[in-house]
Design an enzyme around this catalytic site. Structure first.
Site, PDB file in Angstrom:
ATOM      1  N   CYS A   1       8.047 -32.664  23.328  1.00  0.00           N
ATOM      2  CA  CYS A   1       8.705 -32.926  22.054  1.00  0.00           C
ATOM      3  C   CYS A   1       8.771 -31.614  21.296  1.00  0.00           C
ATOM      4  O   CYS A   1       8.093 -30.642  21.660  1.00  0.00           O
ATOM      5  CB  CYS A   1       7.940 -33.983  21.260  1.00  0.00           C
ATOM      6  SG  CYS A   1       8.884 -34.677  19.876  1.00  0.00           S
TER       7      CYS A   1
ATOM      8  N   CYS B   1       8.528 -31.558  17.686  1.00  0.00           N
ATOM      9  CA  CYS B   1       8.029 -31.685  16.315  1.00  0.00           C
ATOM     10  C   CYS B   1       6.884 -30.733  16.005  1.00  0.00           C
ATOM     11  O   CYS B   1       6.740 -30.270  14.871  1.00  0.00           O
ATOM     12  CB  CYS B   1       7.632 -33.121  16.017  1.00  0.00           C
ATOM     13  SG  CYS B   1       6.314 -33.768  17.061  1.00  0.00           S
TER      14      CYS B   1
ATOM     15  N   CYS C   1      11.812 -33.856  15.513  1.00  0.00           N
ATOM     16  CA  CYS C   1      11.672 -33.807  16.980  1.00  0.00           C
ATOM     17  C   CYS C   1      12.873 -33.194  17.670  1.00  0.00           C
ATOM     18  O   CYS C   1      12.954 -33.238  18.912  1.00  0.00           O
ATOM     19  CB  CYS C   1      11.448 -35.221  17.502  1.00  0.00           C
ATOM     20  SG  CYS C   1       9.961 -35.998  16.833  1.00  0.00           S
TER      21      CYS C   1
ATOM     22  N   LYS D   1       9.261 -46.240  21.323  1.00  0.00           N
ATOM     23  CA  LYS D   1       8.440 -45.580  20.306  1.00  0.00           C
ATOM     24  C   LYS D   1       8.978 -45.959  18.927  1.00  0.00           C
ATOM     25  O   LYS D   1      10.112 -45.640  18.580  1.00  0.00           O
ATOM     26  CB  LYS D   1       8.467 -44.067  20.494  1.00  0.00           C
ATOM     27  CG  LYS D   1       7.614 -43.303  19.488  1.00  0.00           C
ATOM     28  CD  LYS D   1       7.655 -41.814  19.777  1.00  0.00           C
ATOM     29  CE  LYS D   1       6.845 -41.020  18.779  1.00  0.00           C
ATOM     30  NZ  LYS D   1       6.883 -39.562  19.057  1.00  0.00           N
TER      31      LYS D   1
ATOM     32  N   ARG E   1      -0.245 -36.687  12.614  1.00  0.00           N
ATOM     33  CA  ARG E   1       0.575 -35.654  11.980  1.00  0.00           C
ATOM     34  C   ARG E   1      -0.291 -34.590  11.326  1.00  0.00           C
ATOM     35  O   ARG E   1       0.081 -33.422  11.274  1.00  0.00           O
ATOM     36  CB  ARG E   1       1.538 -36.297  10.984  1.00  0.00           C
ATOM     37  CG  ARG E   1       2.600 -37.127  11.693  1.00  0.00           C
ATOM     38  CD  ARG E   1       3.502 -37.887  10.753  1.00  0.00           C
ATOM     39  NE  ARG E   1       4.490 -38.639  11.516  1.00  0.00           N
ATOM     40  CZ  ARG E   1       5.353 -39.503  10.990  1.00  0.00           C
ATOM     41  NH1 ARG E   1       5.358 -39.700   9.680  1.00  0.00           N
ATOM     42  NH2 ARG E   1       6.206 -40.142  11.757  1.00  0.00           N
TER      43      ARG E   1
ATOM     44  N   ARG F   1      11.703 -40.014  10.366  1.00  0.00           N
ATOM     45  CA  ARG F   1      12.145 -40.074  11.766  1.00  0.00           C
ATOM     46  C   ARG F   1      12.787 -41.407  12.126  1.00  0.00           C
ATOM     47  O   ARG F   1      12.949 -41.728  13.305  1.00  0.00           O
ATOM     48  CB  ARG F   1      10.951 -39.784  12.687  1.00  0.00           C
ATOM     49  CG  ARG F   1      10.435 -38.359  12.519  1.00  0.00           C
ATOM     50  CD  ARG F   1       9.170 -38.109  13.314  1.00  0.00           C
ATOM     51  NE  ARG F   1       8.758 -36.717  13.160  1.00  0.00           N
ATOM     52  CZ  ARG F   1       7.509 -36.290  13.276  1.00  0.00           C
ATOM     53  NH1 ARG F   1       6.538 -37.148  13.532  1.00  0.00           N
ATOM     54  NH2 ARG F   1       7.208 -35.013  13.130  1.00  0.00           N
TER      55      ARG F   1
ATOM     56  N   GLU G   1      16.197 -50.011  25.320  1.00  0.00           N
ATOM     57  CA  GLU G   1      15.690 -48.637  25.436  1.00  0.00           C
ATOM     58  C   GLU G   1      15.016 -48.423  26.793  1.00  0.00           C
ATOM     59  O   GLU G   1      15.242 -47.410  27.461  1.00  0.00           O
ATOM     60  CB  GLU G   1      14.695 -48.343  24.304  1.00  0.00           C
ATOM     61  CG  GLU G   1      15.331 -48.085  22.959  1.00  0.00           C
ATOM     62  CD  GLU G   1      15.830 -46.658  22.813  1.00  0.00           C
ATOM     63  OE1 GLU G   1      15.784 -45.885  23.788  1.00  0.00           O
ATOM     64  OE2 GLU G   1      16.274 -46.304  21.707  1.00  0.00           O
TER      65      GLU G   1
ATOM     66  N   LYS H   1       4.609 -47.380  22.131  1.00  0.00           N
ATOM     67  CA  LYS H   1       3.824 -46.701  21.105  1.00  0.00           C
ATOM     68  C   LYS H   1       4.287 -47.165  19.727  1.00  0.00           C
ATOM     69  O   LYS H   1       5.486 -47.135  19.464  1.00  0.00           O
ATOM     70  CB  LYS H   1       4.009 -45.174  21.233  1.00  0.00           C
ATOM     71  CG  LYS H   1       3.228 -44.361  20.221  1.00  0.00           C
ATOM     72  CD  LYS H   1       3.497 -42.874  20.387  1.00  0.00           C
ATOM     73  CE  LYS H   1       2.709 -42.064  19.365  1.00  0.00           C
ATOM     74  NZ  LYS H   1       2.986 -40.621  19.452  1.00  0.00           N
TER      75      LYS H   1
ATOM     76  N   SER I   1      -3.277 -42.773  16.573  1.00  0.00           N
ATOM     77  CA  SER I   1      -4.280 -42.213  15.669  1.00  0.00           C
ATOM     78  C   SER I   1      -4.674 -43.157  14.541  1.00  0.00           C
ATOM     79  O   SER I   1      -5.855 -43.282  14.201  1.00  0.00           O
ATOM     80  CB  SER I   1      -3.770 -40.895  15.089  1.00  0.00           C
ATOM     81  OG  SER I   1      -2.548 -41.090  14.376  1.00  0.00           O
TER      82      SER I   1
ATOM     83  N   TYR J   1      -7.761 -42.183  21.951  1.00  0.00           N
ATOM     84  CA  TYR J   1      -8.784 -41.247  21.472  1.00  0.00           C
ATOM     85  C   TYR J   1     -10.180 -41.818  21.697  1.00  0.00           C
ATOM     86  O   TYR J   1     -11.169 -41.088  21.574  1.00  0.00           O
ATOM     87  CB  TYR J   1      -8.555 -40.954  19.987  1.00  0.00           C
ATOM     88  CG  TYR J   1      -7.162 -40.427  19.724  1.00  0.00           C
ATOM     89  CD1 TYR J   1      -6.844 -39.090  19.967  1.00  0.00           C
ATOM     90  CD2 TYR J   1      -6.138 -41.275  19.284  1.00  0.00           C
ATOM     91  CE1 TYR J   1      -5.557 -38.609  19.759  1.00  0.00           C
ATOM     92  CE2 TYR J   1      -4.849 -40.800  19.080  1.00  0.00           C
ATOM     93  CZ  TYR J   1      -4.567 -39.471  19.326  1.00  0.00           C
ATOM     94  OH  TYR J   1      -3.290 -39.001  19.146  1.00  0.00           O
TER      95      TYR J   1
END
Length: 324
Positions: A120, A122, A130, A195, A205, A217, A233, A248, A274, A313
């Site tokens: 990406c 971004c 992006c 996404k 971010r 976005r 998609e 996501k 996150s 994570y």
């Protein structure tokens, strides 16, 4: 009082019975651990909004990878924080860029680790979007060439798989074509096929320093209200050559994961993002929940919905529990 012949509690009465009939299982080998790579040497900085998650310099990667492997985590996904940014995100495809250097380091020092790279712009654009900005809008087609160059640079550096997260139309075909033309037809693409323009990305971010400097976005990421669009998609990405389909975020979109699992026979991945991570950590810190149990239940629910792969994570934390 008469009871039915079948009593479900018979098979719940102890841990051995429960384990014997458990329908869904978690394995550390199904987890992918995200790593944020920053410039400099011998540095490791905790991300304030993501306790337990760090930005690390390239020289720290060997230790991170070896810790993952010892826990049974065989895969990492890399995100880079470049020293300089520009309007076109040119740092994303530089031969000696932060991610390209990180890939070479990992494959040299820990070759058995499966290295996936986020593709990406971004993190590399000074505006935080992006793709390329033309006439005050993210230009889809002008961005495709840069994304393909970026993916190719990652694979040339040694990446085992690339994961485009930009949500530009046609990017899977463009990347697949670039890889095949350069004799990398055996390198798979894990597409961020579905996404959403989610509010759960806030801590990321901060971690990747990629908050848009204007607008948002929503013109290229999906509307959270839509589910049928997710199938469209994903179908496009399958037709263009994707090997794995990703959803996501994860927890707020379990219904979408289930739909993709039913519709497609490709492996399904989910990114436990996150914000989803941070909420559990924050509530656990307050003592409002049992953090480990909620973590395990959450990841199990993502598997139960139909995923084969979870980017999270929590990978290390969960793997430690599984190892016990």
């Amino acid at each position: 009082m008469l009871f039915p012949e079948y009593r479900p509690r018979r098979l719940r009465k102890n841990s051995s019975f429960r384990a014997l009939i458990r329908e869904t299982r978690l394995s550390a080998a199904q987890l992918v651990y995200p790593l944020f790579i920053m410039p400099g040497k011998n540095r490791k900085e905790e991300i304030i909004s993501m306790p337990g998650v760090y930005r690390v310099t390239v020289d720290k990667l060997k230790k991170e990878a070896e810790e993952c492997l010892a826990l049974g985590i065989n895969s990492v996904i890399l995100f880079g924080l470049p020293e300089k940014k520009d309007a076109m995100g040119s740092g994303a495809h530089q031969k000696d860029g932060i991610i390209q250097t990180a890939i070479r380091e990992l494959k040299k020092k820990v070759p058995e680790m499966l290295v996936i790279t986020d593709v990406c712009l971004c993190e590399y654009t000074d505006h935080g979007h992006c793709g390329c900005i033309i006439n005050k809008d993210v230009d889809n087609d002008a961005t495709l060439e840069i994304l393909a160059k970026t993916a190719l640079s990652h694979v040339r550096a040694g990446a085992d798989m690339v994961a485009p997260s930009d949500m530009m139309d046609g990017r899977i075909a463009e990347i697949r074509g670039a890889l095949d033309e350069n004799n990398f037809e055996s390198v798979p693409i894990m597409s961020y096929a579905v996404k959403y323009a989610s509010a759960f990305y806030g801590p990321f971010r901060e971690a990747a320093d990629c908050t848009p400097q204007f607008g948002d976005r929503r013109s290229y990421q999906m509307d959270p209200a839509n589910s049928r669009e997710a199938l469209r998609e994903a179908t496009l990405d399958v037709d263009e050559g994707a090997d794995i389909l990703m959803v996501k975020p994860a927890v707020a979109y379990l219904d979408i994961i289930a739909k993709l699992k039913e519709e497609f026979d490709l492996p399904i991945a989910a990114y436990h993002v996150s914000g989803e991570y941070a909420m559990i950590k924050a509530a656990a810190e307050k003592g409002w929940i049992d953090g480990d149990r909620v973590m395990a239940e959450t990841l199990l629910s993502i598997r139960r919905a139909g995923t084969d792969i979870i980017i999270t994570y929590f990978a290390k934390d969960m793997a430690k529990i599984l190892k016990q």
